[in-house]
Design a protein around this motif. Structure first.
Motif, PDB file in Angstrom:
ATOM      1  N   ALA A   7       0.823  -1.211   0.000  1.00 56.39           N
ATOM      2  CA  ALA A   7       0.000   0.000   0.000  1.00 56.39           C
ATOM      3  C   ALA A   7       0.854   1.257   0.000  1.00 56.39           C
ATOM      4  CB  ALA A   7      -0.927  -0.005   1.212  1.00 56.39           C
ATOM      5  N   SER A   8       1.954   1.247   0.714  1.00 53.60           N
ATOM      6  CA  SER A   8       2.802   2.437   0.747  1.00 53.60           C
ATOM      7  C   SER A   8       3.502   2.659  -0.595  1.00 53.60           C
ATOM      8  CB  SER A   8       3.814   2.359   1.884  1.00 53.60           C
ATOM      9  OG  SER A   8       4.681   1.261   1.733  1.00 53.60           O
ATOM     10  N   ALA A  55       7.406 -18.749   6.898  1.00 52.14           N
ATOM     11  CA  ALA A  55       6.619 -17.723   7.587  1.00 52.14           C
ATOM     12  C   ALA A  55       6.790 -16.355   6.915  1.00 52.14           C
ATOM     13  CB  ALA A  55       7.035 -17.637   9.047  1.00 52.14           C
ATOM     14  N   SER A  56       7.970 -16.087   6.387  1.00 51.18           N
ATOM     15  CA  SER A  56       8.225 -14.800   5.740  1.00 51.18           C
ATOM     16  C   SER A  56       7.562 -14.679   4.374  1.00 51.18           C
ATOM     17  CB  SER A  56       9.730 -14.584   5.584  1.00 51.18           C
ATOM     18  OG  SER A  56      10.332 -14.536   6.844  1.00 51.18           O
ATOM     19  N   LEU A  57       7.219 -15.792   3.772  1.00 57.92           N
ATOM     20  CA  LEU A  57       6.549 -15.743   2.468  1.00 57.92           C
ATOM     21  C   LEU A  57       5.209 -15.027   2.536  1.00 57.92           C
ATOM     22  CD1 LEU A  57       7.231 -19.236   0.875  1.00 57.92           C
ATOM     23  CD2 LEU A  57       8.143 -17.030   0.178  1.00 57.92           C
ATOM     24  N   GLY A  58       4.573 -15.054   3.682  1.00 55.03           N
ATOM     25  CA  GLY A  58       3.301 -14.357   3.845  1.00 55.03           C
ATOM     26  C   GLY A  58       3.415 -12.881   3.559  1.00 55.03           C
ATOM     27  N   GLY A  62       1.515 -10.705   0.584  1.00 54.29           N
ATOM     28  CA  GLY A  62       0.785  -9.472   0.865  1.00 54.29           C
ATOM     29  C   GLY A  62       1.183  -8.345  -0.070  1.00 54.29           C
ATOM     30  N   VAL A  63       2.474  -8.202  -0.310  1.00 55.71           N
ATOM     31  CA  VAL A  63       2.953  -7.177  -1.250  1.00 55.71           C
ATOM     32  C   VAL A  63       2.421  -7.459  -2.650  1.00 55.71           C
ATOM     33  CG1 VAL A  63       4.993  -6.238  -2.415  1.00 55.71           C
ATOM     34  CG2 VAL A  63       5.033  -6.597   0.042  1.00 55.71           C
ATOM     35  N   TYR A  64       2.503  -8.704  -3.077  1.00 52.85           N
ATOM     36  CA  TYR A  64       2.055  -9.075  -4.421  1.00 52.85           C
ATOM     37  C   TYR A  64       0.571  -8.761  -4.618  1.00 52.85           C
ATOM     38  CZ  TYR A  64       0.631 -11.904  -8.368  1.00 52.85           C
ATOM     39  OH  TYR A  64       0.076 -12.324  -9.535  1.00 52.85           O
TER      40      TYR A  64
END
Length: 69
Positions: A7-8, A55-58, A62-64
């Motif tokens: 979003a940013s 866990a970091s793939l989440g 989200g960015v994608y």
């Protein structure tokens, strides 16, 4: 984290980079602490690393999705 970063970047590149730096300065020590805690609990280092990466793939998802829609 991922949705916030996506979003940013939608608002502006400068805000996106600033948000990435802020989140990274929090998340990197957090992930290192989680990794070291799991090692201390006698979890194999490959299992620790794969769990942390999974866990970091989440965040990347989200960015994608935020950039996509």
């Amino acid at each position: 984290d991922g949705i916030s970063i996506g979003a940013s970047f939608k608002i502006s590149t400068k805000l996106g980079i600033s948000n990435v730096l802020a989140i990274s300065s929090h998340e990197i020590p957090h992930e290192i602490a989680d990794f070291s805690y799991l090692l201390k609990k006698d979890v194999h280092w490959i299992t620790c690393l794969s769990n942390q990466l999974l866990a970091s793939l989440g965040s990347f998802l989200g960015v994608y999705f935020c950039k996509k829609f």
